[in-house]
Design an enzyme around this catalytic site. Structure first.
Site, short mmCIF file in Angstrom:
data_model
loop_
_atom_site.label_atom_id
_atom_site.label_comp_id
_atom_site.label_asym_id
_atom_site.label_seq_id
_atom_site.Cartn_x
_atom_site.Cartn_y
_atom_site.Cartn_z
N ASP A 115 0.86 -1.19 0.00
CA ASP A 115 0.00 0.00 0.00
C ASP A 115 0.90 1.24 0.00
O ASP A 115 2.12 1.12 -0.05
CB ASP A 115 -0.92 0.00 1.23
CG ASP A 115 -0.15 0.13 2.53
OD1 ASP A 115 1.11 0.19 2.49
OD2 ASP A 115 -0.77 0.19 3.60
N ASP A 127 1.52 4.69 2.32
CA ASP A 127 1.16 5.29 3.61
C ASP A 127 1.58 6.75 3.66
O ASP A 127 2.71 7.09 3.28
CB ASP A 127 1.88 4.54 4.74
CG ASP A 127 1.62 3.05 4.70
OD1 ASP A 127 0.51 2.64 5.04
OD2 ASP A 127 2.54 2.29 4.30
N ASP A 148 -3.23 4.59 2.84
CA ASP A 148 -3.59 4.93 4.23
C ASP A 148 -3.09 6.34 4.52
O ASP A 148 -1.96 6.68 4.14
CB ASP A 148 -2.89 3.98 5.21
CG ASP A 148 -3.48 2.57 5.19
OD1 ASP A 148 -4.57 2.40 4.63
OD2 ASP A 148 -2.83 1.67 5.74
N1 DCT Z 1 1.92 0.60 11.97
C1 DCT Z 1 1.55 1.19 13.16
N2 DCT Z 1 0.55 0.67 13.89
C2 DCT Z 1 -0.11 -0.43 13.46
C3 DCT Z 1 0.24 -1.02 12.22
C4 DCT Z 1 1.27 -0.48 11.50
O1 DCT Z 1 2.15 2.19 13.56
N3 DCT Z 1 -1.07 -0.96 14.20
C5 DCT Z 1 3.04 1.15 11.25
C6 DCT Z 1 4.14 0.16 10.97
C7 DCT Z 1 4.51 0.34 9.54
C8 DCT Z 1 3.57 1.41 9.03
O2 DCT Z 1 2.60 1.63 10.02
C9 DCT Z 1 2.94 1.07 7.71
O3 DCT Z 1 2.31 -0.20 7.78
P1 DCT Z 1 2.31 -1.18 6.54
O4 DCT Z 1 1.86 -0.49 5.33
O5 DCT Z 1 1.55 -2.42 6.96
O6 DCT Z 1 3.84 -1.59 6.46
P2 DCT Z 1 4.95 -1.22 5.41
O7 DCT Z 1 6.21 -1.30 6.16
O8 DCT Z 1 4.61 0.04 4.72
O9 DCT Z 1 4.89 -2.45 4.41
P3 DCT Z 1 4.34 -2.50 2.91
O10 DCT Z 1 5.51 -2.10 2.09
O11 DCT Z 1 3.95 -3.93 2.69
O12 DCT Z 1 3.19 -1.57 2.79
MG MG Z 2 2.82 0.33 3.63
#
Ligand code: DCT
Ligand code: MG
Length: 500
Positions: free
Chosen positions: A334, A336, A424
């Site tokens: 995704d 962020d 997100d």
């Molecule tokens: N995070 C957080 N609280 C949560 C879940 C996640 O603070 N309950 C943080 C950790 C990483 C960040 O948010 C983004 O989450 P993801 O998109 O799931 O992880 P990513 O490292 O961006 O992995 P991807 O490349 O697969 O999107």
């Molecule tokens: Mg991510």
């Protein structure tokens, strides 16, 4: 494109000799100190490349010393380069990266230090060291991910992929501590500067239990782990993996469906007794697109889409790309973002504005908005696994191919000219921005260990909202991520070194 007032991205040079060497350049990457090896490269080319790198914010050392973190060489034979490096003598050699010029040119093109990949690392150098991994580096590996520097260039993918399968399988069986054990083991191997080539070389590494060592031994001997192969061919594992790949479907729901005898998406969609919530309905609707990786070029395109929406109404808003892309990943599941404004209390309206503008543009395919439940009087929160309380939205956005420089990722044979992407956005108040940025930048294992380190080593509580000192019974303020590392007495780790 995206900026962050609280986190200065650019710092003036502080060391006098550097200031003298190039008065006009600013240092952007203070943890990277390059040394360009002149032999084979030649003096004038070295001088040209030095100026180029400095103009892009890199520190280039004129002298080969222990300060150097990255040695870059061009055209040298590995064996003779190694002899030269040993003779030139800095003590810290085992901790330096010895890289091919291709890493340097890739970094110049990107304007930042790119992740070190196998193709960049001068191969014959490391095996030339005693054993596979230098013992000094091994001894220095911390049990906390927040004291390790982990780039995206994973030298131990063959082992860490196997550990991820085991971790996931334990998660499906609700054996959380075993799951975490394998995630920790994977995280340690990801931080190593070279590939594990013998079981003996893992003796001094933290977080590797007996079970992990058996898996490593199997892979070293046979090229694969029989236990992992068995899991991969297990029907329950395969089904739960498939179901949890749908947006909005967690392990509990997947297990419920599995127990009902459902095995495929068509089984689920044909079962009239199953009620899918909005998120899951959209997860199925856009499955083909959102199960496909998002490229860095697509993330950049989305950054400008969101950036335009934010700034159309709030010019002083600040948008930052976070998550995996901030850590230098080339692909993610995704995109962020974190967005805030200097005006207290106005953060939530930023999300409403984004949602309204994307809706008007006809590119908002799905939106779940969660209002803020943030209440300073309830802090510090003891449940650190929970999501933070800031206002946030989980979106599916239509991204037009025309907005992406390199075109859409993996859309061969797709004539639609667009794809759906999961996005997100979180919106904390400015005075909690640094904590939220640190949390949302991840990785999840890095965050987890930052919190564990704070609690166990410092008697402090850290989460996405704040840092609380239990000894002094007070909150510690921070306007930048560096402030938080300083409060914790930790060396600063750059986002691209947090891929634990
Ligand atoms: N995070 C957080 N609280 C949560 C879940 C996640 O603070 N309950 C943080 C950790 C990483 C960040 O948010 C983004 O989450 P993801 O998109 O799931 O992880 P990513 O490292 O961006 O992995 P991807 O490349 O697969 O999107
Ligand atoms: Mg991510």
């Amino acid at each position: 494109m995206f900026h962050s007032p609280a986190v200065p991205r650019v710092r003036k040079r502080s060391r006098p000799e550097e200031a003298a060497a190039s008065r006009h350049e600013e240092v952007k990457f203070e943890d990277v100190r390059l040394y360009l090896v002149e032999r084979k490269m030649g003096r004038s080319r070295r001088s040209f490349l030095t100026q180029l790198a400095r103009s892009k914010g890199f520190i280039v050392e004129d002298v080969f010393s222990d300060d150097v973190t990255h040695v870059v060489s061009e055209g040298s034979q590995a064996s003779s380069l190694w002899e030269w490096l040993k003779e030139s003598g800095p003590k810290d050699l085992p901790n330096m990266h010895v890289l091919d010029i291709s890493w340097f040119t890739d970094s110049m093109r990107e304007g930042r230090p790119v992740a070190m990949e196998t193709k960049h690392i001068i191969k014959d150098i490391l095996p030339a060291l005693p054993e596979d991994c230098p013992p000094t580096a091994e001894a220095a590996v911390s049990k906390y991910a927040c004291q390790r520097r982990t780039t995206t260039g994973n030298n131990n993918k063959i082992f860490t992929d196997a550990f991820e399968v085991l971790a996931e399988s334990y998660q499906f069986n609700e054996l959380e501590s075993r799951c975490l054990g394998f995630r920790r083991a994977a995280s340690v191997l990801k931080s190593l500067p070279c590939a594990v080539q013998s079981l003996e070389s893992t003796h001094n590494l933290p977080c590797l239990g007996e079970h992990a060592k058996v898996v490593i031994e199997e892979i070293l001997e046979h090229g694969l782990s029989f236990e992992v192969e068995k899991i991969l061919s297990d029907e329950r594992y395969q089904t739960l993996k498939l179901f949890t790949s749908v947006f909005g479907v967690g392990p509990k729901t997947a297990e419920k469906w599995y127990r009902r005898g459902l095995r495929s998406f068509s089984d689920i969609l044909a079962d009239s007794s199953i009620h899918l919530n909005q998120m899951q309905q959209n997860g199925f609707l856009h499955y083909g697109d959102i199960s496909r990786a998002v490229s860095e070029a697509e993330a950049r395109a989305l950054t400008s889409v969101i950036d335009e929406a934010v700034h159309a109404i709030t010019p002083d808003a600040v948008l930052t790309l976070t998550g995996g892309f901030r850590r230098g990943k080339e692909f993610g599941h995704d995109v962020d973002f974190i967005v805030t404004t200097p005006e207290p209390g106005k953060e939530e309206s930023l999300l409403h504005n984004i949602i309204n503008i994307l809706t008007k543009q006809g590119i908002l395919l799905y939106c779940e908005y969660q209002p803020s439940t943030f209440d300073m009087s309830e802090l510090p929160i003891q449940r650190f696994e929970a999501m933070d309380q800031f206002a946030k939205c989980f979106l599916i956005v239509r991204l037009e191919s025309s907005r992406v420089e390199e075109g859409l990722h993996g859309d061969e044979g797709d004539s639609r000219g667009w794809r759906a992407v999961r996005v997100d956005v979180v919106s904390p108040p400015l005075d909690h921005y640094a904590f939220a940025l640190l949390g949302w930048s991840g990785s999840t294992m890095f965050d987890r260990d930052l919190r564990r380190f704070a609690r166990v080593e410092r008697r402090m509580l850290l989460d996405n909202h704040c840092l609380y000192d239990k000894t002094k019974k007070e909150f510690l303020a921070a306007t930048t991520e560096k402030d938080i590392f300083t409060h914790l007495g930790l060396e600063y780790i750059e986002p691209w070194q947090r891929n634990a």
